[in-house]
Design a protein around this motif. Structure first.
Motif, PDB file in Angstrom:
ATOM      1  N   TYR A 161       8.758 -15.556   5.159  1.00  0.00           N
ATOM      2  CA  TYR A 161       9.800 -16.509   4.882  1.00  0.00           C
ATOM      3  C   TYR A 161      10.203 -17.738   5.695  1.00  0.00           C
ATOM      4  N   THR A 162      10.472 -18.877   5.315  1.00  0.00           N
ATOM      5  CA  THR A 162      10.702 -19.982   6.275  1.00  0.00           C
ATOM      6  C   THR A 162      12.006 -20.652   5.727  1.00  0.00           C
ATOM      7  N   MET A 163      12.952 -20.985   6.951  1.00  0.00           N
ATOM      8  CA  MET A 163      13.861 -21.562   6.956  1.00  0.00           C
ATOM      9  C   MET A 163      13.768 -22.713   7.751  1.00  0.00           C
ATOM     10  N   SER A 164      14.046 -24.086   7.105  1.00  0.00           N
ATOM     11  CA  SER A 164      13.539 -25.301   7.725  1.00  0.00           C
ATOM     12  C   SER A 164      14.820 -26.189   8.082  1.00  0.00           C
ATOM     13  N   GLY A 165      14.843 -27.014   9.075  1.00  0.00           N
ATOM     14  CA  GLY A 165      16.164 -27.806   9.443  1.00  0.00           C
ATOM     15  C   GLY A 165      17.273 -27.028  10.284  1.00  0.00           C
ATOM     16  N   CYS A 166      16.952 -26.059  10.856  1.00  0.00           N
ATOM     17  CA  CYS A 166      17.964 -25.197  11.338  1.00  0.00           C
ATOM     18  C   CYS A 166      18.709 -25.580  12.630  1.00  0.00           C
ATOM     19  N   GLN A 167      19.894 -25.273  12.722  1.00  0.00           N
ATOM     20  CA  GLN A 167      20.631 -25.693  13.913  1.00  0.00           C
ATOM     21  C   GLN A 167      21.562 -24.522  13.979  1.00  0.00           C
ATOM     22  N   THR A 168      21.692 -24.132  15.350  1.00  0.00           N
ATOM     23  CA  THR A 168      22.544 -23.153  15.729  1.00  0.00           C
ATOM     24  C   THR A 168      24.274 -23.690  15.764  1.00  0.00           C
ATOM     25  N   SER A 169      25.050 -22.959  15.255  1.00  0.00           N
ATOM     26  CA  SER A 169      26.452 -23.337  15.099  1.00  0.00           C
ATOM     27  C   SER A 169      27.345 -22.807  16.523  1.00  0.00           C
ATOM     28  N   SER A 170      26.564 -21.887  17.126  1.00  0.00           N
ATOM     29  CA  SER A 170      27.436 -21.391  18.376  1.00  0.00           C
ATOM     30  C   SER A 170      26.733 -20.373  19.059  1.00  0.00           C
ATOM     31  N   PHE A 171      26.862 -20.175  20.303  1.00  0.00           N
ATOM     32  CA  PHE A 171      26.284 -19.288  20.963  1.00  0.00           C
ATOM     33  C   PHE A 171      27.373 -18.531  22.094  1.00  0.00           C
ATOM     34  N   LYS A 172      27.183 -17.104  22.359  1.00  0.00           N
ATOM     35  CA  LYS A 172      28.310 -16.529  23.347  1.00  0.00           C
ATOM     36  C   LYS A 172      27.317 -15.555  23.973  1.00  0.00           C
ATOM     37  N   TYR A 173      27.533 -15.586  25.499  1.00  0.00           N
ATOM     38  CA  TYR A 173      26.779 -14.611  26.210  1.00  0.00           C
ATOM     39  C   TYR A 173      28.113 -13.632  26.481  1.00  0.00           C
ATOM     40  N   ALA A 174      27.537 -12.128  26.174  1.00  0.00           N
ATOM     41  CA  ALA A 174      28.709 -11.027  26.302  1.00  0.00           C
ATOM     42  C   ALA A 174      27.901  -9.705  26.439  1.00  0.00           C
TER      43      ALA A 174
ATOM     44  N   ASN B  43       0.879  -1.223   0.073  1.00  0.00           N
ATOM     45  CA  ASN B  43       0.001   0.050  -0.022  1.00  0.00           C
ATOM     46  C   ASN B  43       0.852   1.317  -0.100  1.00  0.00           C
ATOM     47  N   GLY B  44       1.862   1.190  -0.733  1.00  0.00           N
ATOM     48  CA  GLY B  44       2.664   2.108  -0.893  1.00  0.00           C
ATOM     49  C   GLY B  44       3.736   2.753   0.243  1.00  0.00           C
ATOM     50  N   LYS B  45       3.834   1.640   1.204  1.00  0.00           N
ATOM     51  CA  LYS B  45       4.945   1.918   2.368  1.00  0.00           C
ATOM     52  C   LYS B  45       5.595   0.850   2.572  1.00  0.00           C
ATOM     53  N   PRO B  46       7.094   1.093   2.718  1.00  0.00           N
ATOM     54  CA  PRO B  46       8.031  -0.005   2.859  1.00  0.00           C
ATOM     55  C   PRO B  46       7.493  -0.951   4.256  1.00  0.00           C
ATOM     56  N   VAL B  47       7.960  -2.091   4.171  1.00  0.00           N
ATOM     57  CA  VAL B  47       7.796  -2.883   5.351  1.00  0.00           C
ATOM     58  C   VAL B  47       8.662  -2.325   6.659  1.00  0.00           C
ATOM     59  N   GLU B  48       7.963  -2.370   7.625  1.00  0.00           N
ATOM     60  CA  GLU B  48       8.700  -1.823   8.773  1.00  0.00           C
ATOM     61  C   GLU B  48       8.794  -2.817   9.826  1.00  0.00           C
ATOM     62  N   TRP B  49       9.613  -2.493  10.980  1.00  0.00           N
ATOM     63  CA  TRP B  49      10.106  -3.454  12.025  1.00  0.00           C
ATOM     64  C   TRP B  49       8.903  -4.052  12.737  1.00  0.00           C
ATOM     65  N   ASN B  50       7.966  -3.020  13.006  1.00  0.00           N
ATOM     66  CA  ASN B  50       6.734  -3.422  13.677  1.00  0.00           C
ATOM     67  C   ASN B  50       5.746  -4.328  12.737  1.00  0.00           C
ATOM     68  N   ASP B  51       6.012  -4.518  11.592  1.00  0.00           N
ATOM     69  CA  ASP B  51       5.330  -5.583  10.771  1.00  0.00           C
ATOM     70  C   ASP B  51       5.512  -7.218  10.896  1.00  0.00           C
ATOM     71  N   ALA B  52       6.921  -7.070  11.387  1.00  0.00           N
ATOM     72  CA  ALA B  52       7.432  -8.692  11.621  1.00  0.00           C
ATOM     73  C   ALA B  52       7.157  -9.148  12.755  1.00  0.00           C
ATOM     74  N   ALA B  53       6.733 -10.706  12.642  1.00  0.00           N
ATOM     75  CA  ALA B  53       6.511 -11.483  13.810  1.00  0.00           C
ATOM     76  C   ALA B  53       7.697 -12.492  13.498  1.00  0.00           C
ATOM     77  N   ILE B  54       8.470 -13.110  14.584  1.00  0.00           N
ATOM     78  CA  ILE B  54       9.360 -14.262  14.226  1.00  0.00           C
ATOM     79  C   ILE B  54       8.957 -15.479  15.164  1.00  0.00           C
ATOM     80  N   TYR B  55       8.964 -16.609  14.363  1.00  0.00           N
ATOM     81  CA  TYR B  55       8.640 -17.684  15.115  1.00  0.00           C
ATOM     82  C   TYR B  55       9.797 -18.669  15.001  1.00  0.00           C
ATOM     83  N   PHE B  56      10.044 -19.193  16.160  1.00  0.00           N
ATOM     84  CA  PHE B  56      11.142 -20.344  16.357  1.00  0.00           C
ATOM     85  C   PHE B  56      10.363 -21.649  16.798  1.00  0.00           C
ATOM     86  N   ASP B  57      10.378 -22.542  15.584  1.00  0.00           N
ATOM     87  CA  ASP B  57       9.632 -24.016  15.854  1.00  0.00           C
ATOM     88  C   ASP B  57       8.271 -23.575  16.298  1.00  0.00           C
ATOM     89  N   GLY B  58       7.672 -22.682  15.724  1.00  0.00           N
ATOM     90  CA  GLY B  58       6.354 -22.662  15.836  1.00  0.00           C
ATOM     91  C   GLY B  58       5.930 -21.872  16.908  1.00  0.00           C
TER      92      GLY B  58
END
Length: 148
Positions: A112-125, A12-27
């Protein structure tokens, strides 16, 4: 009406904004997402023959990858879920990533869907004077992004 104008999704003439997004992690909808990125790297290389200029570019394997930036409390919950499922930490989980764009008036725009995801690392900082701890989770995926 949904159109593509350059690299920006326009609704509708407007770029998608951050508040348009919802992120799902395994449903499960993630409320503590601070940022994300995803895409596909395709191996490509020049093919050389006679002379010193390439004669073609050949493609190889596709590598779907991405990363999530989450508040540390969410990473703690995911690590506990991994332990409850018999793993050691989040790196032992497999999950699907879905980015869903919801427009004004509850009208769905893009998924947008990415399936069969696995993290390769995580670090607390944390840095001095930080107001929150953000953990970046790089991930590999088996497939994606699938656009619907």
């Amino acid at each position: 009406m949904q159109t593509i104008a350059g690299p920006v999704l326009i609704v509708n003439g407007k770029p998608v904004e951050w508040n348009d997004a919802a992120i799902y992690f395994d449903g499960v909808r993630m409320g503590d997402v601070k940022g994300w990125e995803f895409g596909v790297d395709t191996e490509k290389e020049h093919i050389f023959a006679e002379g010193d200029e390439p004669v073609a570019i050949q493609s190889g394997n596709r590598k779907p990858t991405g990363s999530l930036k989450l508040l540390s409390r969410t990473v703690d919950v995911l690590n506990l879920a991994a332990v409850a499922a018999g793993g050691r930490d989040i790196n032992d989980l497999e999950w699907d990533f879905v980015a869903y764009f919801q427009g004004q008036g509850l009208r769905g725009l893009h998924t947008y869907t990415m399936s069969g995801c696995q993290t390769s690392s995580f670090k607390y900082a944390m840095d001095q004077n930080a107001k929150e701890m953000v953990v970046t989770l790089p991930f590999l995926a088996m497939e994606g992004p699938i656009i619907a």
